[in-house]
Design a protein around this motif. Structure first.
Motif, PDB file in Angstrom:
ATOM      1  N   LYS A  38       0.813  -1.207   0.000  1.00 26.47           N
ATOM      2  CA  LYS A  38       0.000   0.000   0.000  1.00 26.47           C
ATOM      3  C   LYS A  38       0.854   1.269   0.000  1.00 26.47           C
ATOM      4  O   LYS A  38       0.424   2.314  -0.468  1.00 26.47           O
ATOM      5  N   SER A  39       2.071   1.174   0.574  1.00 28.84           N
ATOM      6  CA  SER A  39       2.922   2.351   0.696  1.00 28.84           C
ATOM      7  C   SER A  39       3.791   2.594  -0.535  1.00 28.84           C
ATOM      8  O   SER A  39       4.510   3.578  -0.596  1.00 28.84           O
ATOM      9  N   LYS A  40       3.734   1.684  -1.497  1.00 30.34           N
ATOM     10  CA  LYS A  40       4.565   1.861  -2.683  1.00 30.34           C
ATOM     11  C   LYS A  40       4.118   3.084  -3.479  1.00 30.34           C
ATOM     12  O   LYS A  40       2.930   3.391  -3.566  1.00 30.34           O
ATOM     13  N   ILE A  41       5.096   3.762  -4.039  1.00 31.54           N
ATOM     14  CA  ILE A  41       4.798   4.939  -4.854  1.00 31.54           C
ATOM     15  C   ILE A  41       4.208   4.464  -6.176  1.00 31.54           C
ATOM     16  O   ILE A  41       4.862   3.736  -6.932  1.00 31.54           O
ATOM     17  N   SER A  42       2.987   4.855  -6.441  1.00 31.64           N
ATOM     18  CA  SER A  42       2.306   4.389  -7.639  1.00 31.64           C
ATOM     19  C   SER A  42       2.095   5.533  -8.626  1.00 31.64           C
ATOM     20  O   SER A  42       2.006   6.692  -8.251  1.00 31.64           O
ATOM     21  N   GLY A  43       2.045   5.153  -9.899  1.00 29.94           N
ATOM     22  CA  GLY A  43       1.771   6.140 -10.929  1.00 29.94           C
ATOM     23  C   GLY A  43       2.915   7.109 -11.132  1.00 29.94           C
ATOM     24  O   GLY A  43       4.043   6.879 -10.711  1.00 29.94           O
ATOM     25  N   THR A 144       7.630  12.806  -0.702  1.00 32.87           N
ATOM     26  CA  THR A 144       6.752  12.091  -1.627  1.00 32.87           C
ATOM     27  C   THR A 144       5.653  11.469  -0.787  1.00 32.87           C
ATOM     28  O   THR A 144       5.936  10.737   0.179  1.00 32.87           O
ATOM     29  N   ALA A 145       4.400  11.768  -1.117  1.00 34.54           N
ATOM     30  CA  ALA A 145       3.297  11.356  -0.249  1.00 34.54           C
ATOM     31  C   ALA A 145       2.037  11.094  -1.060  1.00 34.54           C
ATOM     32  O   ALA A 145       1.925  11.489  -2.235  1.00 34.54           O
ATOM     33  N   GLY A 159       3.236  10.171   4.361  1.00 38.31           N
ATOM     34  CA  GLY A 159       4.572  10.244   3.804  1.00 38.31           C
ATOM     35  C   GLY A 159       5.072   8.894   3.322  1.00 38.31           C
ATOM     36  O   GLY A 159       4.971   7.892   4.035  1.00 38.31           O
ATOM     37  N   LEU A 160       5.614   8.859   2.112  1.00 40.09           N
ATOM     38  CA  LEU A 160       6.159   7.632   1.544  1.00 40.09           C
ATOM     39  C   LEU A 160       7.685   7.676   1.451  1.00 40.09           C
ATOM     40  O   LEU A 160       8.352   6.673   1.661  1.00 40.09           O
TER      41      LEU A 160
END
Length: 297
Positions: A38-43, A144-145, A159-160
């Motif tokens: 779920k915490s992975k940076i997507s898009g 990055t969030a 926050g990611l």
């Protein structure tokens, strides 16, 4: 008869398996993997400014990238669900006014924030960047969030990734400040403003310190509502030294926005945020003015 025998055996195996204790380690690992997914940076991350977050709306699934300064730890800290809210401000030395809450997992790994002790000071705030650099109050970072949420006077994200940014001060920020006049402060429609005033700072006969700030007398013609302004105690730009118990006027050591010592009682321009109190005071327009930058005139 064999099919019946096999069926009974199968039922017994199922009952035995169901009666066993659940594999907690496997369950914990599964939950960790789910949280990581779920915490992975997507898009494609979208670069925005802190001001954009205050003024625009974004989908909660969007990944946003913005820069800001780690703010001071408030009196009440939100630490729920294994996460802590860290305040992010737009300007260097800013401590009041609009800010963004960035929720970070509590821990010692990259992109996490260490737990605070029961009795904490500002130096106890430790954020671990993606490259394991240790960050604290006042550091400039790139965040990055996602999971954007906003309501009246509130904005938060999850926050990611946290990265340290080399802070090169640009005095172009002064252009955004407005003259903090009596009329402006007495306009009840104004709740907060980034403004400046010109005057001379000195030690008052009676002073107080609070949250690493000291209230200095401010002799000015810009706004008679302000006889005192709060100056940060520290060693960096636009700060002052702490006063000893038996102080004299010579013990007042102030630094300008370049970090140079201000010699004597010189006229200065102070830049900072004024925020109106949510309650009414008997002495007139209530509010606090925290000095962010000091420029010698």
């Amino acid at each position: 008869m064999k099919p019946i025998h096999y069926l009974v055996t199968l039922i017994l195996l199922v009952l035995v398996n169901c009666s066993e204790e659940p594999n907690h380690s496997a369950l914990e690992q599964m939950l960790k993997e789910e949280a990581l997914e779920k915490s992975k940076i997507s898009g494609d991350p979208k670069s925005v400014s802190l001001e954009d977050l205050f003024e625009k709306e974004y989908d909660r699934s969007e990944t946003l990238v913005f820069e800001g300064y780690i703010g001071e730890v408030p009196t009440t800290v939100s630490m729920t669900g294994g996460k802590m809210s860290v305040r992010i401000f737009a300007r260097r030395n800013q401590s009041v006014g609009s800010y963004v809450n960035v929720d970070l997992p509590i821990g010692r790994d990259p992109n996490q924030v260490k737990s605070l002790p029961a009795k904490y000071t500002q130096s106890d705030l430790h954020v671990t960047a993606d490259d394991r650099t240790q960050l604290g109050v006042g550091d400039k970072i790139k965040i990055t969030a996602n999971d954007f949420y906003s309501s009246t006077n509130y904005c938060s994200l999850k926050g990611l990734k946290i990265e340290k940014v080399e802070d090169v001060f640009d005095d172009a920020v002064f252009k955004d400040a407005v003259a903090l006049t009596n009329d402006l402060v007495n306009d009840t429609a104004v709740k907060e403003v980034y403004g400046y005033m010109d005057g001379v700072l000195s030690i008052p006969r009676v002073f107080y310190t609070m949250d690493n700030f000291l209230a200095l007398s401010f002799d000015n013609a810009t706004n008679k509502e302000f006889e005192k302004v709060d100056v940060r105690i520290g060693s960096g730009p636009s700060s002052m030294n702490a006063l000893p118990s038996n102080y004299t006027p010579k013990d007042l050591v102030i630094r300008d926005f370049k970090g140079d010592e201000v010699k004597g009682l010189k006229k200065v321009r102070v830049y900072g945020t004024w925020k109106r109190y949510s309650f009414v005071t008997s002495s007139g327009p209530g509010g606090q003015y925290k000095v962010e930058e000091i420029v010698v005139l």
